[in-house]
Design a protein around this motif. Structure first.
Motif, PDB file in Angstrom:
ATOM      1  N   LYS A   7      34.685  75.131 -19.704  1.00 20.68           N
ATOM      2  CA  LYS A   7      33.723  75.528 -18.676  1.00 20.68           C
ATOM      3  C   LYS A   7      34.699  76.096 -17.443  1.00 20.68           C
ATOM      4  O   LYS A   7      35.790  75.675 -17.127  1.00 20.68           O
ATOM      5  N   ARG A  35      27.363  68.429 -13.921  1.00 18.59           N
ATOM      6  CA  ARG A  35      25.930  68.605 -14.104  1.00 18.59           C
ATOM      7  C   ARG A  35      25.776  70.164 -14.659  1.00 18.59           C
ATOM      8  O   ARG A  35      26.377  71.137 -13.901  1.00 18.59           O
ATOM      9  N   THR A  36      25.063  70.252 -15.557  1.00 22.88           N
ATOM     10  CA  THR A  36      24.914  71.899 -16.252  1.00 22.88           C
ATOM     11  C   THR A  36      23.238  71.907 -16.696  1.00 22.88           C
ATOM     12  O   THR A  36      22.623  70.883 -16.794  1.00 22.88           O
ATOM     13  N   ARG A  37      22.808  73.152 -16.917  1.00 26.95           N
ATOM     14  CA  ARG A  37      21.543  73.422 -17.388  1.00 26.95           C
ATOM     15  C   ARG A  37      21.233  72.955 -18.728  1.00 26.95           C
ATOM     16  O   ARG A  37      20.282  72.485 -19.047  1.00 26.95           O
ATOM     17  N   ARG A  79      17.887  68.708 -17.325  1.00 26.86           N
ATOM     18  CA  ARG A  79      19.348  69.149 -17.009  1.00 26.86           C
ATOM     19  C   ARG A  79      20.350  68.208 -17.676  1.00 26.86           C
ATOM     20  O   ARG A  79      19.901  66.995 -18.199  1.00 26.86           O
ATOM     21  N   GLY A 101      28.354  79.617 -17.896  1.00 20.97           N
ATOM     22  CA  GLY A 101      27.724  78.373 -18.454  1.00 20.97           C
ATOM     23  C   GLY A 101      28.882  77.668 -19.130  1.00 20.97           C
ATOM     24  O   GLY A 101      30.237  77.728 -18.514  1.00 20.97           O
ATOM     25  N   TRP A 102      28.840  76.999 -20.297  1.00 21.46           N
ATOM     26  CA  TRP A 102      29.986  76.164 -21.009  1.00 21.46           C
ATOM     27  C   TRP A 102      30.071  76.842 -22.513  1.00 21.46           C
ATOM     28  O   TRP A 102      28.745  77.385 -23.087  1.00 21.46           O
TER      29      TRP A 102
END
Length: 136
Positions: A7, A35-37, A79, A101-102
């Motif tokens: 990321k 924290r990511t979507r 999330r 994003g990742w």
């Protein structure tokens, strides 16, 4: 073989800046949570020894073990939270183009960890320039 995540490190240009930011959050008693979507579908593989590799200004420079992955919330508000190990491990600087994003990162593609003897006290920018010149 573990599966990793990569990321972009937005807001920090160096590992030192990330560590300074973390020291402030740790003083408030906050756990190190990314924290990511989107929650990874392969979360079990990641938690089984995987790490978060961070890209700073086009270079992968560090990693942290991912200890836990959880989905919080429901529906459109859901999330992902990744709880990270406090130890930040420096890795061999490796160029990486920007992305959103990742992404998954296979173990075979992950940059190797650096030990203190490999770089001494070279500033990261000087180490990058030496690598690009083929001198290191």
């Amino acid at each position: 073989m573990p599966l990793h995540v990569i990321k972009l490190c937005v807001g920090c240009d160096t590992v030192e800046e990330l560590l300074d930011w973390r020291a402030t959050a740790a003083a408030r008693g906050e756990a190190w949570i990314l924290r990511t979507r989107q929650t990874p579908k392969r979360a079990a593989e990641i938690v089984d020894g995987g790490s978060l590799y961070r890209v700073y200004k086009g270079q992968v420079l560090s990693r942290q073990r991912i200890l836990e992955i959880a989905t919080v919330g429901e529906g459109a508000a859901a999330r992902c939270e990744m709880r990270l190990d406090e130890t930040v491990v420096r890795v061999a600087p490796t160029p990486r183009r920007a992305f959103q994003g990742w992404r998954y990162l296979e173990a075979k593609d992950a940059p190797p960890d650096l030990d203190g003897a490999a770089t001494g006290d070279l500033p990261p920018e000087l180490a990058r320039q030496l690598r690009e010149a083929g001198a290191w």
